[in-house]
Scaffold this motif. Structure first.
Motif, PDB file in Angstrom:
ATOM      1  N   SER A   1      -5.184   0.288   4.937  1.00 58.08           N
ATOM      2  CA  SER A   1      -4.954   1.715   4.736  1.00 58.08           C
ATOM      3  C   SER A   1      -3.926   1.905   3.636  1.00 58.08           C
ATOM      4  CB  SER A   1      -4.490   2.380   6.041  1.00 58.08           C
ATOM      5  OG  SER A   1      -3.304   1.780   6.507  1.00 58.08           O
ATOM      6  N   ALA A   2      -3.962   3.094   3.035  1.00 62.43           N
ATOM      7  CA  ALA A   2      -3.013   3.435   1.974  1.00 62.43           C
ATOM      8  C   ALA A   2      -2.466   4.825   2.251  1.00 62.43           C
ATOM      9  CB  ALA A   2      -3.686   3.385   0.614  1.00 62.43           C
ATOM     10  N   VAL A   3      -1.174   4.973   2.073  1.00 61.90           N
ATOM     11  CA  VAL A   3      -0.509   6.253   2.290  1.00 61.90           C
ATOM     12  C   VAL A   3       0.065   6.710   0.954  1.00 61.90           C
ATOM     13  CG1 VAL A   3       1.347   7.439   3.517  1.00 61.90           C
ATOM     14  CG2 VAL A   3       0.046   5.628   4.671  1.00 61.90           C
ATOM     15  N   GLU A   4      -0.347   7.914   0.524  1.00 66.39           N
ATOM     16  CA  GLU A   4       0.145   8.492  -0.735  1.00 66.39           C
ATOM     17  C   GLU A   4       1.646   8.710  -0.662  1.00 66.39           C
ATOM     18  OE1 GLU A   4      -1.394   9.473  -3.624  1.00 66.39           O
ATOM     19  OE2 GLU A   4      -3.391   8.848  -2.999  1.00 66.39           O
ATOM     20  N   GLN A   5       2.317   8.367  -1.758  1.00 62.78           N
ATOM     21  CA  GLN A   5       3.749   8.603  -1.895  1.00 62.78           C
ATOM     22  C   GLN A   5       3.971   9.487  -3.112  1.00 62.78           C
ATOM     23  OE1 GLN A   5       5.881   7.606   0.450  1.00 62.78           O
ATOM     24  NE2 GLN A   5       4.192   6.622   1.542  1.00 62.78           N
ATOM     25  N   ASP A   6       5.194   9.637  -3.535  1.00 58.97           N
ATOM     26  CA  ASP A   6       5.523  10.474  -4.693  1.00 58.97           C
ATOM     27  C   ASP A   6       4.939   9.922  -5.982  1.00 58.97           C
ATOM     28  OD1 ASP A   6       7.022  12.055  -3.000  1.00 58.97           O
ATOM     29  OD2 ASP A   6       8.909  11.032  -3.466  1.00 58.97           O
ATOM     30  N   GLU A   7       4.545  10.796  -6.875  1.00 60.49           N
ATOM     31  CA  GLU A   7       4.164  10.498  -8.257  1.00 60.49           C
ATOM     32  C   GLU A   7       3.078   9.428  -8.402  1.00 60.49           C
ATOM     33  OE1 GLU A   7       7.707   9.771 -10.547  1.00 60.49           O
ATOM     34  OE2 GLU A   7       8.799  11.300  -9.425  1.00 60.49           O
ATOM     35  N   GLY A   8       2.082   9.426  -7.518  1.00 61.97           N
ATOM     36  CA  GLY A   8       0.957   8.516  -7.659  1.00 61.97           C
ATOM     37  C   GLY A   8       1.129   7.148  -7.035  1.00 61.97           C
ATOM     38  N   PHE A   9       2.249   6.885  -6.415  1.00 65.48           N
ATOM     39  CA  PHE A   9       2.459   5.608  -5.732  1.00 65.48           C
ATOM     40  C   PHE A   9       1.730   5.633  -4.390  1.00 65.48           C
ATOM     41  CE2 PHE A   9       5.869   5.757  -8.729  1.00 65.48           C
ATOM     42  CZ  PHE A   9       6.094   4.441  -9.092  1.00 65.48           C
ATOM     43  N   LYS A  10       1.276   4.460  -3.935  1.00 69.22           N
ATOM     44  CA  LYS A  10       0.624   4.332  -2.623  1.00 69.22           C
ATOM     45  C   LYS A  10       1.198   3.134  -1.903  1.00 69.22           C
ATOM     46  CE  LYS A  10      -3.940   6.242  -3.517  1.00 69.22           C
ATOM     47  NZ  LYS A  10      -5.372   6.039  -3.334  1.00 69.22           N
ATOM     48  N   ASP A  11       1.502   3.321  -0.623  1.00 67.43           N
ATOM     49  CA  ASP A  11       1.933   2.211   0.219  1.00 67.43           C
ATOM     50  C   ASP A  11       0.712   1.665   0.947  1.00 67.43           C
ATOM     51  OD1 ASP A  11       4.530   2.515  -0.562  1.00 67.43           O
ATOM     52  OD2 ASP A  11       5.209   3.466   1.292  1.00 67.43           O
ATOM     53  N   TYR A  12       0.500   0.344   0.835  1.00 65.83           N
ATOM     54  CA  TYR A  12      -0.650  -0.303   1.461  1.00 65.83           C
ATOM     55  C   TYR A  12      -0.227  -1.017   2.735  1.00 65.83           C
ATOM     56  CZ  TYR A  12      -4.165   0.657  -2.036  1.00 65.83           C
ATOM     57  OH  TYR A  12      -5.082   1.296  -2.830  1.00 65.83           O
ATOM     58  N   TYR A  13      -1.112  -0.918   3.739  1.00 66.15           N
ATOM     59  CA  TYR A  13      -0.895  -1.542   5.039  1.00 66.15           C
ATOM     60  C   TYR A  13      -2.143  -2.322   5.419  1.00 66.15           C
ATOM     61  CZ  TYR A  13       2.969   1.752   5.391  1.00 66.15           C
ATOM     62  OH  TYR A  13       4.128   2.454   5.150  1.00 66.15           O
ATOM     63  N   VAL A  14      -1.942  -3.489   6.039  1.00 63.39           N
ATOM     64  CA  VAL A  14      -3.045  -4.266   6.601  1.00 63.39           C
ATOM     65  C   VAL A  14      -2.740  -4.439   8.083  1.00 63.39           C
ATOM     66  CG1 VAL A  14      -4.271  -6.463   6.596  1.00 63.39           C
ATOM     67  CG2 VAL A  14      -3.559  -5.447   4.432  1.00 63.39           C
ATOM     68  N   ASP A  15      -3.632  -3.927   8.903  1.00 68.41           N
ATOM     69  CA  ASP A  15      -3.448  -3.935  10.360  1.00 68.41           C
ATOM     70  C   ASP A  15      -2.092  -3.357  10.749  1.00 68.41           C
ATOM     71  OD1 ASP A  15      -5.977  -5.052  10.754  1.00 68.41           O
ATOM     72  OD2 ASP A  15      -5.200  -7.104  10.613  1.00 68.41           O
ATOM     73  N   GLY A  16      -1.700  -2.293  10.054  1.00 63.30           N
ATOM     74  CA  GLY A  16      -0.458  -1.593  10.366  1.00 63.30           C
ATOM     75  C   GLY A  16       0.797  -2.197   9.767  1.00 63.30           C
ATOM     76  N   GLN A  17       0.690  -3.352   9.124  1.00 61.53           N
ATOM     77  CA  GLN A  17       1.848  -4.021   8.508  1.00 61.53           C
ATOM     78  C   GLN A  17       1.919  -3.673   7.030  1.00 61.53           C
ATOM     79  OE1 GLN A  17       3.848  -4.958  10.647  1.00 61.53           O
ATOM     80  NE2 GLN A  17       3.597  -7.108  11.189  1.00 61.53           N
ATOM     81  N   PHE A  18       3.094  -3.257   6.567  1.00 66.40           N
ATOM     82  CA  PHE A  18       3.284  -2.941   5.158  1.00 66.40           C
ATOM     83  C   PHE A  18       3.092  -4.203   4.311  1.00 66.40           C
ATOM     84  CE2 PHE A  18       6.099  -2.641   1.434  1.00 66.40           C
ATOM     85  CZ  PHE A  18       5.573  -1.503   0.834  1.00 66.40           C
ATOM     86  N   VAL A  19       2.258  -4.092   3.251  1.00 61.76           N
ATOM     87  CA  VAL A  19       2.022  -5.256   2.388  1.00 61.76           C
ATOM     88  C   VAL A  19       2.394  -5.007   0.933  1.00 61.76           C
ATOM     89  CG1 VAL A  19       0.265  -6.330   3.845  1.00 61.76           C
ATOM     90  CG2 VAL A  19      -0.427  -4.667   2.112  1.00 61.76           C
ATOM     91  N   GLY A  20       2.674  -3.767   0.562  1.00 58.04           N
ATOM     92  CA  GLY A  20       3.108  -3.526  -0.807  1.00 58.04           C
ATOM     93  C   GLY A  20       2.862  -2.096  -1.259  1.00 58.04           C
ATOM     94  N   ARG A  21       3.550  -1.744  -2.315  1.00 54.50           N
ATOM     95  CA  ARG A  21       3.422  -0.413  -2.917  1.00 54.50           C
ATOM     96  C   ARG A  21       2.665  -0.546  -4.232  1.00 54.50           C
ATOM     97  NH1 ARG A  21       8.237   3.712  -2.911  1.00 54.50           N
ATOM     98  NH2 ARG A  21       7.268   4.016  -0.884  1.00 54.50           N
ATOM     99  N   ALA A  22       1.603   0.232  -4.360  1.00 55.45           N
ATOM    100  CA  ALA A  22       0.824   0.260  -5.601  1.00 55.45           C
ATOM    101  C   ALA A  22       1.422   1.296  -6.538  1.00 55.45           C
ATOM    102  CB  ALA A  22      -0.632   0.592  -5.296  1.00 55.45           C
ATOM    103  N   LYS A  23       1.545   0.908  -7.791  1.00 57.72           N
ATOM    104  CA  LYS A  23       2.083   1.795  -8.822  1.00 57.72           C
ATOM    105  C   LYS A  23       0.923   2.434  -9.582  1.00 57.72           C
ATOM    106  CE  LYS A  23       4.057  -1.507 -11.006  1.00 57.72           C
ATOM    107  NZ  LYS A  23       4.844  -2.299 -11.928  1.00 57.72           N
ATOM    108  N   PRO A  24       1.150   3.601 -10.155  1.00 54.32           N
ATOM    109  CA  PRO A  24       0.062   4.224 -10.931  1.00 54.32           C
ATOM    110  C   PRO A  24      -0.139   3.573 -12.305  1.00 54.32           C
ATOM    111  CG  PRO A  24       1.977   5.678 -10.856  1.00 54.32           C
ATOM    112  CD  PRO A  24       2.289   4.492  -9.982  1.00 54.32           C
ATOM    113  N   TYR A  25       0.914   2.916 -12.842  1.00 56.89           N
ATOM    114  CA  TYR A  25       0.836   2.306 -14.168  1.00 56.89           C
ATOM    115  C   TYR A  25       1.505   0.939 -14.172  1.00 56.89           C
ATOM    116  CZ  TYR A  25      -0.394   6.995 -15.649  1.00 56.89           C
ATOM    117  OH  TYR A  25      -1.026   8.195 -15.774  1.00 56.89           O
TER     118      TYR A  25
END
Length: 165
Positions: free
Chosen positions: A88-112
């Motif tokens: 799953s991915a949760v939208e954050q500020d300015e295009g960033f997304k926090d990614y989770y696998v089975d509820g565990q945080f695995v990293g933040r995706a950047k827009p650039y």
């Protein structure tokens, strides 16, 4: 000087031949990779060819192409999601997304990227059979958070990786 070198090789030819034979024989099952990025700690990895990784293990795979790297480049990452895992991915500020696998945080995706390339977000949902979510602890790692890597397929996998140094 060349004569001394020639004599050296002549005297030790059997040893050099055995080393060469062993390297050729083992290259069918193993290879050595040098990590040139900051995405994982360590520099030298042994890759056990043809071995599919389990969750939590390191994996070597061929990059599918697109973005900043050439198709077929060898990547090393940790498997954090396997068949049946929920991404799953949760939208954050300015295009960033926090990614989770089975509820565990695995990293933040950047827009650039660091050089300004747009980074399309990776897939979410239930990971199908024969696919893996791969990640690395470095925030700038190009991994499954981004569509360029996405879920890695069985066909892309070279083998399980083991950190040597």
């Amino acid at each position: 000087m060349l004569e001394r070198l020639y004599r050296h090789f002549c005297r030790r030819a059997p040893v050099y031949l055995w080393v060469l034979v062993c390297l050729v024989a083992l290259s069918r099952y193993y290879m050595v990779s040098i990590n040139v990025s900051d995405s994982l700690p360590g520099v030298i990895y042994l890759i056990e060819k043809g071995t599919l990784p389990e969750k939590g293990e390191l994996v070597a795979f061929r990059y599918a192409g697109g973005g900043p790297y050439e198709r077929g480049s060898l990547f090393l990452k940790r498997v954090v999601g396997v068949n049946g895992s929920v991404v799953s991915a949760v939208e954050q500020d300015e295009g960033f997304k926090d990614y989770y696998v089975d509820g565990q945080f695995v990293g933040r995706a950047k827009p650039y990227s660091k050089v300004g390339l747009p980074l399309p977000p990776g897939p979410v949902g239930v990971i199908p059979k024969g696919r893996y979510y791969v990640a690395a602890p470095n925030p700038d790692s190009l991994d499954s958070r981004y569509a360029w890597v996405g879920w890695v397929t069985d066909e892309q996998i070279v083998g399980r990786a083991i950190r040597i140094f």
